[in-house]
Enzyme design. Structure first.
Site, mmCIF file in Angstrom:
data_model
loop_
_atom_site.group_PDB
_atom_site.id
_atom_site.type_symbol
_atom_site.label_atom_id
_atom_site.label_comp_id
_atom_site.label_asym_id
_atom_site.label_seq_id
_atom_site.Cartn_x
_atom_site.Cartn_y
_atom_site.Cartn_z
ATOM 1 N N LEU A 63 0.812 -1.222 0.000
ATOM 2 C CA LEU A 63 0.000 0.000 0.000
ATOM 3 C C LEU A 63 0.841 1.266 0.000
ATOM 4 O O LEU A 63 0.363 2.335 -0.391
ATOM 5 C CB LEU A 63 -0.927 0.017 1.220
ATOM 6 N N ALA A 83 -7.315 -4.458 2.890
ATOM 7 C CA ALA A 83 -6.097 -4.176 3.658
ATOM 8 C C ALA A 83 -6.118 -2.771 4.255
ATOM 9 O O ALA A 83 -6.460 -1.800 3.583
ATOM 10 C CB ALA A 83 -4.874 -4.320 2.755
ATOM 11 N N TYR A 156 -6.369 5.793 14.434
ATOM 12 C CA TYR A 156 -7.019 4.769 13.612
ATOM 13 C C TYR A 156 -8.346 5.279 13.059
ATOM 14 O O TYR A 156 -8.653 5.106 11.864
ATOM 15 C CB TYR A 156 -7.244 3.488 14.411
ATOM 16 N N LYS A 160 -9.296 5.808 9.008
ATOM 17 C CA LYS A 160 -10.404 5.189 8.293
ATOM 18 C C LYS A 160 -11.348 6.238 7.705
ATOM 19 O O LYS A 160 -11.870 6.074 6.597
ATOM 20 C CB LYS A 160 -11.178 4.247 9.215
ATOM 21 N N PRO A 185 -17.776 -2.156 9.197
ATOM 22 C CA PRO A 185 -18.054 -3.012 10.358
ATOM 23 C C PRO A 185 -17.766 -2.302 11.684
ATOM 24 O O PRO A 185 -16.903 -1.422 11.766
ATOM 25 C CB PRO A 185 -17.081 -4.187 10.179
ATOM 26 N N VAL A 188 -14.931 -6.480 14.870
ATOM 27 C CA VAL A 188 -15.067 -7.741 14.137
ATOM 28 C C VAL A 188 -14.468 -8.881 14.960
ATOM 29 O O VAL A 188 -13.257 -8.923 15.198
ATOM 30 C CB VAL A 188 -14.394 -7.655 12.761
ATOM 31 N N SER A 200 -9.333 -7.106 17.648
ATOM 32 C CA SER A 200 -10.552 -7.493 18.355
ATOM 33 C C SER A 200 -10.414 -8.876 18.986
ATOM 34 O O SER A 200 -10.753 -9.078 20.154
ATOM 35 C CB SER A 200 -11.748 -7.475 17.400
#
Length: 342
Positions: A63, A83, A156, A160, A185, A188, A200
């Site tokens: 990425l 990803a 984070y 996003k 989501p 998860v 998670s």
């Protein structure tokens, strides 16, 4: 049947997405940063009872670099961009998360457009929906957006949000005829397929290991990774999904203490180390002076953010498992894999 590129193939969500795509008869190309990880993905799929044969191939792409994405996207009908970095703690430099998330998403979208891909599904997050808001707001849907400047917005969440915003902006101004869908989501959970755990599922492991002596007053939504994978498939194939965001949640939030109670109620002696008590907020703030993970929890103490999956249920016919099933599936997989301390 479609030819599908899935980015970050060995990730928790991505491996389950690949499993679902193969089961539906599609051909998958998985992007990896290192070809040596191909064996790891085969092992994850084998753990899920999936033998891909020649319908799974690999492309090497990172990425943070342009190289490889044109080749990865060539000949693909769809791209599922799963990803994205998701660390357990808060990085010292927020750009460690933000730049790969935003720039990586744009690299994938440009390569997909140039390759003539019909639709891209981006795995976003509730982190792009429910933060930086008035704390009196307790219910969210796809019309909501996280405000990156909010006091409770950590790197984070910002990564996003900015990555998804960048994706929609790209489609609006430079995407040509390519369609975009995002899947957002909440937390998860569900069965781990190998030892590289998501953040998670790592929380469930920490509870089972006795690494969390008491539960801070934290609340989060829960969804099973198997249902998230199914939602990606529906988002890729259903004409009604084009241009839409879809929240993925099994229902209202659970508190960390409710998660602990669920584990203790169903796992017997395997849950002997799971915390029994809730930690008062002042003690969490005191711990935050020395512990980065406690520091990350402080802005979220006592805040309930419920989300609605009504749109995915209505438009796509998506029906998730109950939250408790997802929590227990995480725990049972950790025990089965021998990853819980003896």
């Amino acid at each position: 049947m479609a030819r599908v590129l899935v980015t970050g193939g060995t990730g928790f969500i991505a491996a389950h997405v690949i499993r679902v795509l193969l089961a539906a008869g599609h051909t998958v190309r998985a992007s990896l940063r290192d070809r040596a990880r191909a064996g790891a993905l085969h092992a994850l799929l084998a753990a899920a009872g999936t033998e891909p044969g020649d319908r799974l191939t690999f492309a090497i792409a990172d990425l943070e670099r342009d190289a490889g994405w044109a080749e990865a996207s060539a000949g693909m009908d769809h791209v599922l961009h799963v990803a994205s970095p998701f660390p357990a703690g808060v990085p010292t430099n927020p750009d460690e998360l933000i730049r790969p998330a935003v720039d990586g998403t744009l690299r994938v979208l440009r390569a997909a457009r140039d390759a003539g891909v019909r639709r891209v599904v981006v795995t976003s997050s509730f982190a792009a929906i429910g933060y930086g808001q008035d704390r009196r707001k307790t219910y969210f849907d796809e019309r909501d957006w996280t405000r990156p400047e909010g006091r409770d917005v950590q790197p984070y969440m910002k990564s996003k949000t900015l990555a998804e915003r960048a994706a929609w902006d790209f489609i609006a101004h430079a995407g040509g005829t390519m369609e975009l869908v995002t899947v957002n989501p909440v937390g998860v959970f569900g069965p781990a397929l190998g030892p590289d755990l998501s953040t998670s599922v790592s929380l469930i492991k920490a509870m089972l290991d006795g690494a969390i002596p008491a539960c801070p007053r934290l609340y989060f939504g829960v969804v099973d990774v198997r249902d998230v994978a199914e939602l990606h498939l529906k988002a890729m194939t259903n004409p009604a999904a084009a241009g839409e965001r879809f929240l993925a949640t099994a229902g209202d939030c659970l508190s960390m203490q409710q998660v602990a109670q669920c584990l203790r109620a169903h796992l017997g002696h395997e849950a002997a180390r799971v915390p029994r008590f809730e930690l008062p907020d002042p003690l969490v703030r005191l711990a935050a002076l020395a512990m980065p993970m406690a520091r990350a929890a402080v802005p979220q103490l006592g805040i309930v953010r419920n989300a609605s999956s009504a749109k995915a249920r209505r438009l796509l016919g998506w029906t998730p498992r109950p939250a408790e099933e997802a929590i227990l599936a995480s725990a049972e997989s950790l025990i089965r894999l021998g990853l819980v301390k003896g």
